[in-house]
Design a protein around this motif. Structure first.
Motif, mmCIF file in Angstrom:
data_model
loop_
_atom_site.group_PDB
_atom_site.id
_atom_site.type_symbol
_atom_site.label_atom_id
_atom_site.label_comp_id
_atom_site.label_asym_id
_atom_site.label_seq_id
_atom_site.Cartn_x
_atom_site.Cartn_y
_atom_site.Cartn_z
ATOM 1 N N GLY A 51 0.868 -1.195 -0.538
ATOM 2 C CA GLY A 51 0.145 0.176 -0.067
ATOM 3 C C GLY A 51 0.444 1.471 0.378
ATOM 4 N N ASN A 52 2.099 1.022 0.417
ATOM 5 C CA ASN A 52 2.735 2.073 0.549
ATOM 6 C C ASN A 52 3.640 2.594 -0.974
ATOM 7 O OD1 ASN A 52 5.902 3.863 0.275
ATOM 8 N ND2 ASN A 52 4.670 4.108 2.734
ATOM 9 N N PRO A 53 3.357 4.239 -1.511
ATOM 10 C CA PRO A 53 3.585 4.136 -2.881
ATOM 11 C C PRO A 53 5.355 4.471 -2.623
ATOM 12 C CG PRO A 53 1.933 5.826 -1.803
ATOM 13 C CD PRO A 53 2.170 4.735 -0.623
ATOM 14 N N LEU A 54 6.040 4.332 -1.815
ATOM 15 C CA LEU A 54 7.756 4.637 -2.636
ATOM 16 C C LEU A 54 7.966 3.665 -2.420
ATOM 17 C CD1 LEU A 54 10.005 5.682 -1.928
ATOM 18 C CD2 LEU A 54 10.142 5.905 0.888
ATOM 19 N N LYS A 56 5.886 0.862 -3.231
ATOM 20 C CA LYS A 56 5.906 0.213 -4.861
ATOM 21 C C LYS A 56 6.763 0.751 -5.629
ATOM 22 C CE LYS A 56 0.330 -0.030 -4.055
ATOM 23 N NZ LYS A 56 -0.853 0.589 -5.061
ATOM 24 N N MET A 57 6.893 1.877 -5.699
ATOM 25 C CA MET A 57 8.628 1.880 -6.887
ATOM 26 C C MET A 57 9.445 1.323 -6.497
ATOM 27 S SD MET A 57 7.951 6.522 -6.626
ATOM 28 C CE MET A 57 9.302 6.913 -7.573
ATOM 29 N N VAL A 58 9.304 1.092 -5.747
ATOM 30 C CA VAL A 58 10.824 0.104 -4.925
ATOM 31 C C VAL A 58 10.417 -0.592 -5.828
ATOM 32 C CG1 VAL A 58 12.778 -0.603 -3.663
ATOM 33 C CG2 VAL A 58 11.913 1.711 -3.345
ATOM 34 N N SER A 59 9.310 -1.729 -5.144
ATOM 35 C CA SER A 59 9.560 -3.066 -6.041
ATOM 36 C C SER A 59 9.863 -2.899 -7.915
ATOM 37 C CB SER A 59 7.572 -3.629 -5.832
ATOM 38 O OG SER A 59 6.914 -2.680 -6.439
ATOM 39 N N TYR A 60 8.830 -1.955 -8.556
ATOM 40 C CA TYR A 60 9.396 -2.308 -9.953
ATOM 41 C C TYR A 60 10.327 -1.896 -9.929
ATOM 42 C CZ TYR A 60 4.310 -0.489 -10.231
ATOM 43 O OH TYR A 60 2.986 -0.339 -10.048
ATOM 44 N N VAL A 61 11.447 -1.395 -9.372
ATOM 45 C CA VAL A 61 12.921 -1.572 -9.589
ATOM 46 C C VAL A 61 13.396 -3.036 -9.274
ATOM 47 C CG1 VAL A 61 15.586 -0.732 -8.977
ATOM 48 C CG2 VAL A 61 13.226 0.887 -8.921
ATOM 49 N N LEU A 62 12.946 -3.830 -8.084
ATOM 50 C CA LEU A 62 12.765 -5.163 -7.893
ATOM 51 C C LEU A 62 12.932 -5.963 -8.948
ATOM 52 C CD1 LEU A 62 13.667 -7.313 -5.655
ATOM 53 C CD2 LEU A 62 11.459 -6.770 -5.448
ATOM 54 N N TYR A 63 11.628 -5.951 -9.872
ATOM 55 C CA TYR A 63 10.897 -6.453 -10.446
ATOM 56 C C TYR A 63 12.180 -6.570 -11.803
ATOM 57 C CZ TYR A 63 6.858 -6.367 -7.683
ATOM 58 O OH TYR A 63 5.686 -6.244 -6.933
ATOM 59 N N ALA A 64 12.687 -5.163 -12.364
ATOM 60 C CA ALA A 64 13.511 -4.736 -13.241
ATOM 61 C C ALA A 64 14.493 -5.530 -13.223
ATOM 62 C CB ALA A 64 13.696 -3.428 -13.549
ATOM 63 N N SER A 65 15.484 -5.448 -11.105
ATOM 64 C CA SER A 65 16.645 -6.009 -11.628
ATOM 65 C C SER A 65 16.201 -7.462 -11.650
ATOM 66 C CB SER A 65 16.911 -5.715 -9.837
ATOM 67 O OG SER A 65 17.051 -4.367 -9.575
#
Length: 218
Positions: A51-54, A56-65
């Motif tokens: 639920g935290n927007p920040l 969520k942004m980090v999670s996209y970096v995680l998936y990309a990594s």
């Protein structure tokens, strides 16, 4: 993109994933708490992550990594084989550790595990129908406990953590060196820190399904 650039991307994404593993490990230690306390605490933690927007942004970096690390690993392995540089044929057994020569195999095991892990928990949490706890959060704790009542899944997780441990031991040292952060004066300490980190993280993760399986067995 040349091989050096690919290795730099692999090193950067790999070290980022190491940092994520530490955060994920610390959050999941709540599974060792007394069951009802663990349920509320772990579910609140899971709700915060989604639920935290920040975050969520980090999670996209995680998936990309994860995707980038896997893709460039495959590209480098394919290039090495095409150039006749396969680890299996270079006869470096006396000069390097077996896990250094089999990073591709270890990485494949870890990748299969990640897909299984996402399927069992991330996908179920995002798209499955699961109940709520007394605080109104999705009861991911119940999903985790139910999953780890399956002995085969516990065994798979333990095997995957063994593979991850060896993958990290080599990967941390190699990644630090590739990024130019490796000073000869501190070689021994970098190796020690890498081994300690890898063992603690992987033993901790392996202990979680074992703990849940044995403490919740009927």
């Amino acid at each position: 993109m040349n091989t050096l650039s690919r290795k730099i991307i692999m090193a950067a994404t790999g070290l980022f994933l190491c940092f994520f593993l530490l955060i994920h490990f610390l959050g999941n230690t709540q599974l060792f708490l007394e069951p009802e306390h663990a349920r509320l605490s772990f579910n609140a933690y899971s709700h915060f992550l989604t639920g935290n927007p920040l975050v969520k942004m980090v999670s996209y970096v995680l998936y990309a990594s994860i995707i980038g690390h896997a893709i460039y690993a495959l590209l480098i392995t394919a290039k090495n084989k095409a150039a006749g540089g396969s680890y299996k044929k270079d006869n470096r057994g006396r000069a390097s550790k077996w896990y250094s020569r089999n990073m591709g195999v270890l990485g494949t095991i870890v990748l299969i595990f990640i897909v299984l892990h996402f399927q069992n928990f991330w996908y179920v949490y995002k798209f499955g129908e699961i109940g709520l706890d007394t605080n109104g959060n999705k009861d991911l704790y119940a999903v985790v406990v139910a999953a780890f009542q399956e002995l085969w899944l516990v065994v798979v997780y333990v095997i995957a953590m063994i593979a991850l441990c060896y993958h990290l031991i080599h990967g941390i040292t190699s990644g630090v060196r590739t990024l130019g952060l490796f000073h000869p004066k501190y070689v021994r300490w970098v190796n020690i820190v890498g081994v300690v980190y890898s063992v603690v993280i992987c033993v901790g993760f392996a202990a979680m399904p074992l703990f849940i399986y044995f403490t919740n067995s009927k």
